[in-house]
Design an enzyme around this catalytic site. Structure first.
Site, short mmCIF file in Angstrom:
data_model
loop_
_atom_site.label_atom_id
_atom_site.label_comp_id
_atom_site.label_asym_id
_atom_site.label_seq_id
_atom_site.Cartn_x
_atom_site.Cartn_y
_atom_site.Cartn_z
N LYS A 1 -15.08 -11.82 6.74
CA LYS A 1 -15.39 -12.03 5.32
C LYS A 1 -16.84 -12.46 5.10
O LYS A 1 -17.46 -12.06 4.12
CB LYS A 1 -14.44 -13.06 4.71
CG LYS A 1 -14.60 -14.47 5.24
CD LYS A 1 -13.63 -15.42 4.57
CE LYS A 1 -13.74 -16.82 5.13
NZ LYS A 1 -15.03 -17.45 4.86
N THR A 2 -17.39 -13.27 6.01
CA THR A 2 -18.77 -13.72 5.84
C THR A 2 -19.73 -12.53 5.94
O THR A 2 -20.73 -12.47 5.21
CB THR A 2 -19.14 -14.80 6.88
OG1 THR A 2 -18.19 -15.86 6.80
CG2 THR A 2 -20.52 -15.36 6.61
N ASP B 1 -16.74 -17.77 -2.03
CA ASP B 1 -16.06 -17.75 -0.74
C ASP B 1 -14.87 -18.71 -0.77
O ASP B 1 -14.85 -19.68 -1.54
CB ASP B 1 -17.06 -18.18 0.34
CG ASP B 1 -16.50 -18.03 1.74
OD1 ASP B 1 -15.55 -17.25 1.94
OD2 ASP B 1 -17.03 -18.70 2.66
N GLU B 2 -13.85 -18.47 0.08
CA GLU B 2 -12.67 -19.35 0.20
C GLU B 2 -12.03 -19.61 -1.16
O GLU B 2 -11.72 -20.75 -1.52
CB GLU B 2 -13.05 -20.68 0.87
CG GLU B 2 -13.66 -20.53 2.25
CD GLU B 2 -12.65 -20.16 3.33
OE1 GLU B 2 -11.48 -19.89 2.99
OE2 GLU B 2 -13.03 -20.11 4.51
N GLN C 1 -4.14 -18.89 3.78
CA GLN C 1 -4.91 -19.98 4.36
C GLN C 1 -5.21 -21.09 3.36
O GLN C 1 -6.13 -21.88 3.54
CB GLN C 1 -6.22 -19.44 4.95
CG GLN C 1 -6.01 -18.50 6.12
CD GLN C 1 -7.31 -18.14 6.80
OE1 GLN C 1 -7.92 -18.95 7.51
NE2 GLN C 1 -7.76 -16.91 6.59
N ARG D 1 -6.42 -19.52 14.81
CA ARG D 1 -7.65 -20.04 15.44
C ARG D 1 -7.78 -19.49 16.86
O ARG D 1 -8.87 -19.50 17.43
CB ARG D 1 -7.65 -21.58 15.53
CG ARG D 1 -7.58 -22.37 14.24
CD ARG D 1 -8.52 -21.89 13.19
NE ARG D 1 -7.87 -20.93 12.31
CZ ARG D 1 -8.51 -20.10 11.49
NH1 ARG D 1 -9.81 -20.09 11.44
NH2 ARG D 1 -7.85 -19.27 10.71
#
Length: 676
Positions: free
Chosen positions: A29-30, A224-225, A255, A610
C-alpha cells in the site's frame, strides 16, 4: 525496484472519482500512495504544495517522505504535505488562531497534563452535593478522561451534550467537568491532543470561507490506514474534499484494531454513501508471507462480517507448517519459546532481529525477558520508557513551554522550584489563590503590584526576578537564535549541578545530563532542517513527537522484538511467536464479556500476517491469574484455523527433550563452525 502489479498500477492512475484502495496486509500500500503522489505531480500537473498525504504515525510519515524522494526529484516535491492527521490539524489551528480565541505559542497538553488538570477540577467540584475524596478521584478520573476523549473524537462539544440532556447524574457530572476542562484549557492558552482534530473540524463547519481557503490549498488528499480514523478525522477528510473527486484512501477493515481508542472501521463503508462515485480497488497479492501463513489468516478472518470481501494470495511458496506448542504453565511457555528460538538462531545463523514474540498484554513480557536474559539473547521491548518521559527531559520542555506560552500554568508549577528557588508550597498556594481571584495566569501574576498584599516581600522579589529572567530569555529566543536561548536557559538555571545534587549516583547524573544534551541536539536537528522555524514551532514539534512516538522506538537490528499485538501493526518479521493463545487472553476476557470478539479476531489476524516465513503459537494448560492458578482453555481462534496446516506438540518430556536436543545440535554445529 519491481514494477507495480496491475491492481497497484490501476490504483495509482485512477483520478476520475474518489478511490478506496482496499489493501490487504503486505500488499504494497505504501508503494501505491508514494507512486500516486509522483503520478499526480509528474503526469497530472498537480503542484506538490496542493497535495496532502496523511497517516497516523510520524514513523509512517517519515517513511512515506523517504519513498517519495526515491521516486521523483526533490525540486518537484517542494511544499508537499506528508504528515500525521494531528500535524495537519496543528497547522490549521496555527493559521486560524483568532477564530479559536487562542494566542500564538499555545501549549499542547499531553496525557500527563490533561490528567493533572482533570484531577484538580474534580477536587474543586462536588457530586450530589458532596466533595470528592482522593480515593474517588483516583478511581474515576481516568474513566472521565476517556469519556471526554471519546466525546472529542465524536466531535461532540459540552454545549451539544447539555442540549441533548441526560437523566444519569454521573453523565451530567462528566459533562460539567468536560465544560470546565475546556474552559481551563483556553485560559491556559492550551489545547489537548484530541483538539488538534476537533478544532479544525469546528472551524470548517462554522466558517465556510476558511474551509474554502483550505480546499484551495489542498486540492488532492491521500489518507493511509483509513480503517483507523475516528468520527472527527472522517469529518475532517469529508470537509476538505467536499464534492470533488480528489481523494484516495487506503485501508483494510481486517486490520482495524483500535476501536478502544475511537477508531471506526465502519468509516470504510460510509465512503460508499458519502461519495456515490467511489471506486474500489482491491490489493490482494501479498509480498510478505508464505501461502500457509496467508491461508491461516484468510480462514480466521472469514469468521468476521465484511463490507468488502477479499482474499490474500502469495507467490512465495507454501512454506513451513504452523507450529502450536502447548506447555504446562507460563514459566514453561517462556522457557520453551525462548529455547526453540535460540536453537533456530544457532542452527540457521539468523539475526536475532528476525524474531518477534507477540502477546496480548504487556504483563506477559516479564517471563520472556527473564528467559532471554538468562540465555544472553539481546532483546528490546516496544512501548518501553519514552525518551520524553524522563524527568529531566520533561523539566526542560516545561521551561520551553512556558517561554512560548506564558499562560501555561502547568509548566509554571512544574519548574518554579526546579531547581529550587526557595519558594515554598504555601507561597505557591497563595499565588494560585490570587490568580483565581484576579483571573490571571501564574507567570503574569508575578509582576502584579498587588501581589505584595498576599506574599512576603522576599518571595515577591524572587517571583519577579524569575519572570524578568524568563522575559529576557524569551526576547532572545525570538530575536536571535532559539537554540542558543535554550542552551543559555540550561546554563542560567545551573541544571547540571541540580542533576548531580538530586541523582542517586554520579553515573545516573551523567546519564540524565546526556538526555538533556540529546534533547538540545534534537532541537538543533529540527532547526537545521527548517531554519525559519521559531522556538514555538520547535516546541510544538517536540510535544507532538512526545505524544505520538512513544511506541516507535528505533532499536538495534540484532535484537529479538518483544511487543504487544497492537504495537506490531505495520511491522514484519521472518519468524513470529504469538504466545498466550488462550481464552480470556486472546480473545481478552473484557472483549468476551462485552461481546467484542470481532476486534480480537482482527488482532490475531494482524499478528499472523506479521510473519513472513514461519509462525508459531504457544498456550498453557494452567496459568496464574490474580494469585490463583487456573485451568486454561485453548483460544477459539486456534479452532478457526485450517487444522491440516497445524503441527501440535505437547507433553513435558517430549517438548523439553526436543528443545534440548535441537539446541544442543545447533550449539555443537556453531562451535564446529567457529573452530573451522
Amino acid at each position: 525496484m519491481p514494477a507495480l502489479n496491475p491492481r497497484q498500477q490501476q490504483a495509482v492512475e485512477h483520478i476520475d472519482s474518489p478511490l478506496l484502495v482496499l489493501a490487504g496486509a503486505g500488499s504494497g500500500k505504501t508503494r501505491v500512495i508514494t507512486n500516486k503522489i509522483a503520478y499526480l505531480i509528474q503526469q497530472c500537473g498537480h503542484k506538490a504544495h496542493t497535495i496532502a498525504s496523511v497517516t497516523f504515525t510520524n514513523k509512517a510519515a517519515r517513511e512515506m517522505k523517504e519513498r517519495v524522494a526515491q521516486i521523483i526529484p526533490k525540486s518537484q516535491t517542494r511544499g508537499l504535505r506528508v504528515s500525521t492527521f494531528h500535524t495537519l490539524g496543528l497547522n490549521i489551528i496555527k493559521s486560524e488562531l483568532s477564530l479559536l480565541g487562542l494566542k500564538s505559542g499555545f501549549s499542547i497538553f499531553d496525557t500527563h497534563d490533561s490528567h493533572a488538570l482533570l484531577k484538580d477540577l474534580m477536587r474543586q467540584s462536588t457530586f450530589n452535593g458532596d466533595t470528592l475524596d482522593e480515593e474517588f478521584i483516583k478511581d474515576y478520573f481516568e474513566g472521565i478522561a476517556k469519556q471526554i476523549s471519546n466525546w472529542k473524537n465524536d466531535c461532540l462539544t459540552p454545549e451539544q451534550l447539555q442540549q441533548q440532556g441526560s437523566s444519569d447524574p454521573a453523565q451530567t457530572y462528566s459533562i460539567q467537568i468536560y465544560q470546565q476542562y475546556n474552559h481551563h484549557l483556553r485560559t491556559y492558552n492550551a489545547v489537548d491532543f484530541d483538539d488538534l482534530i476537533m478544532l479544525p473540524v469546528l472551524i470548517f463547519i462554522n466558517h465556510s470561507e476558511v474551509l474554502e481557503k483550505w480546499r484551495k490549498r489542498i486540492r488532492y488528499l491521500l489518507v493511509d490506514e483509513y480503517q483507523d480514523t475516528n468520527t472527527t478525522q472522517y469529518q475532517l477528510v469529508k470537509l476538505l474534499v467536499g464534492d470533488r473527486t480528489s481523494l484516495t484512501v487506503v485501508g483494510d477493515d481486517d486490520q482495524s484494531i483500535y476501536c478502544w481508542r475511537g477508531a471506526k472501521p465502519e468509516n470504510l463503508s460510509l465512503l460508499d454513501k458519502d461519495f456515490p462515485k467511489l471506486k474500489v480497488i482491491k490489493l490482494e497479492q501479498n509480498y510478505r508471507s508464505t501461502k500457509i501463513i496467508l491461508k491461516a489468516a484468510n480462514t480466521l478472518i472469514a469468521n468476521n462480517p465484511h463490507v468488502f470481501e477479499k482474499a490474500l494470495w502469495s507467490e512465495l511458496g507454501n512454506g513451513e507448517t504452523i507450529r502450536v506448542m502447548r506447555v504446562a504453565d507460563e514459566h514453561k511457555e517462556a522457557e520453551r519459546v525462548v529455547s526453540v528460538l535460540a536453537a533456530h538462531h544457532f542452527r540457521y545463523k539468523k539475526s536475532y532481529g528476525d524474531y518477534a514474540i507477540l502477546y496480548r498484554g504487556n504483563h506477559q513480557s516479564r517471563l520472556f525477558e527473564k528467559q532471554l536474559r538468562e540465555q544472553q539473547i539481546p532483546y528490546f521491548i516496544s512501548g518501553g520508557t519514552s525518551f520524553f518521559s524522563y524527568i529531566e527531559v520533561r523539566d526542560i520542555l516545561s521551561y520551553l513551554r512556558l517561554l512560548v506560552n506564558p499562560a501555561d500554568n502547568n509548566a509554571f508549577l512544574r519548574i518554579i522550584n526546579t531547581p529550587r528557588r526557595k519558594i515554598g508550597s504555601a507561597s505557591i498556594e497563595k499565588l494560585s489563590q490570587y490568580c483565581s481571584q484576579s483571573n490571571t495566569g501564574l507567570l503574569a501574576a508575578c509582576d502584579h503590584l498587588a501581589l505584595s498584599e498576599y506574599l512576603p516581600e522576599k518571595t515577591v522579589q524572587q517571583l519577579r526576578e524569575f519572570s524578568s529572567w524568563l522575559q529576557r530569555l524569551q526576547k532572545s529566543a525570538y530575536e536571535n537564535d532559539p537554540i542558543k536561548a535554550v542552551e543559555q536557559l540550561i546554563v542560567d538555571i545551573d541544571y547540571d549541578t541540580w542533576l548531580y545534587e538530586t541523582s542517586n549516583s554520579e553515573r545516573q547524573a551523567e546519564r540524565r545530563i546526556e538526555n538533556v544534551n540529546e534533547l538540545v541536539l534534537w532541537l538543533k536537528h529540527l532547526h537545521e532542517n527548517e531554519p525559519e522555524s521559531t522556538l514555538e514551532d520547535l516546541v510544538s514539534k517536540m510535544i507532538l513527537l512526545d505524544i505520538m512516538d512513544r511506541n516507535e522506538e528505533d532499536s538495534d537490528h540484532n535484537q529479538v522484538a518483544l511487543m504487544t499485538l497492537h504495537a506490531s501493526k505495520g511491522l514484519e518479521f521472518p519468524y513470529v511467536y504469538i504466545v498466550g493463545m488462550e481464552e480470556e487472553l486472546l480473545p481478552h476476557r473484557t472483549s468476551i464479556e462485552e461481546d467484542n470478539i470481532e476486534e480480537e479476531r482482527r488482532l490475531c489476524y494482524v499478528g499472523i500476517t506479521r510473519a513472513q516465513k514461519e509462525l508459531t503459537f504457544s498456550l498453557t494448560s494452567k496459568r496464574r491469574q490474580y494469585g490463583e492458578i487456573i485451568d486454561c482453555e485453548a483460544s477459539r481462534f486456534l479452532d478457526e484455523l485450517p487444522q491440516e496446516d497445524l503441527e501440535w506438540t505437547q507433553g513435558k518430556q517430549q517438548l523439553e527433550g526436543q528443545a534440548r536436543k535441537e539446541f544442543g545440535r545447533a550449539s555443537i554445529a556453531g562451535i564446529r563452525d567457529i573452530l573451522g
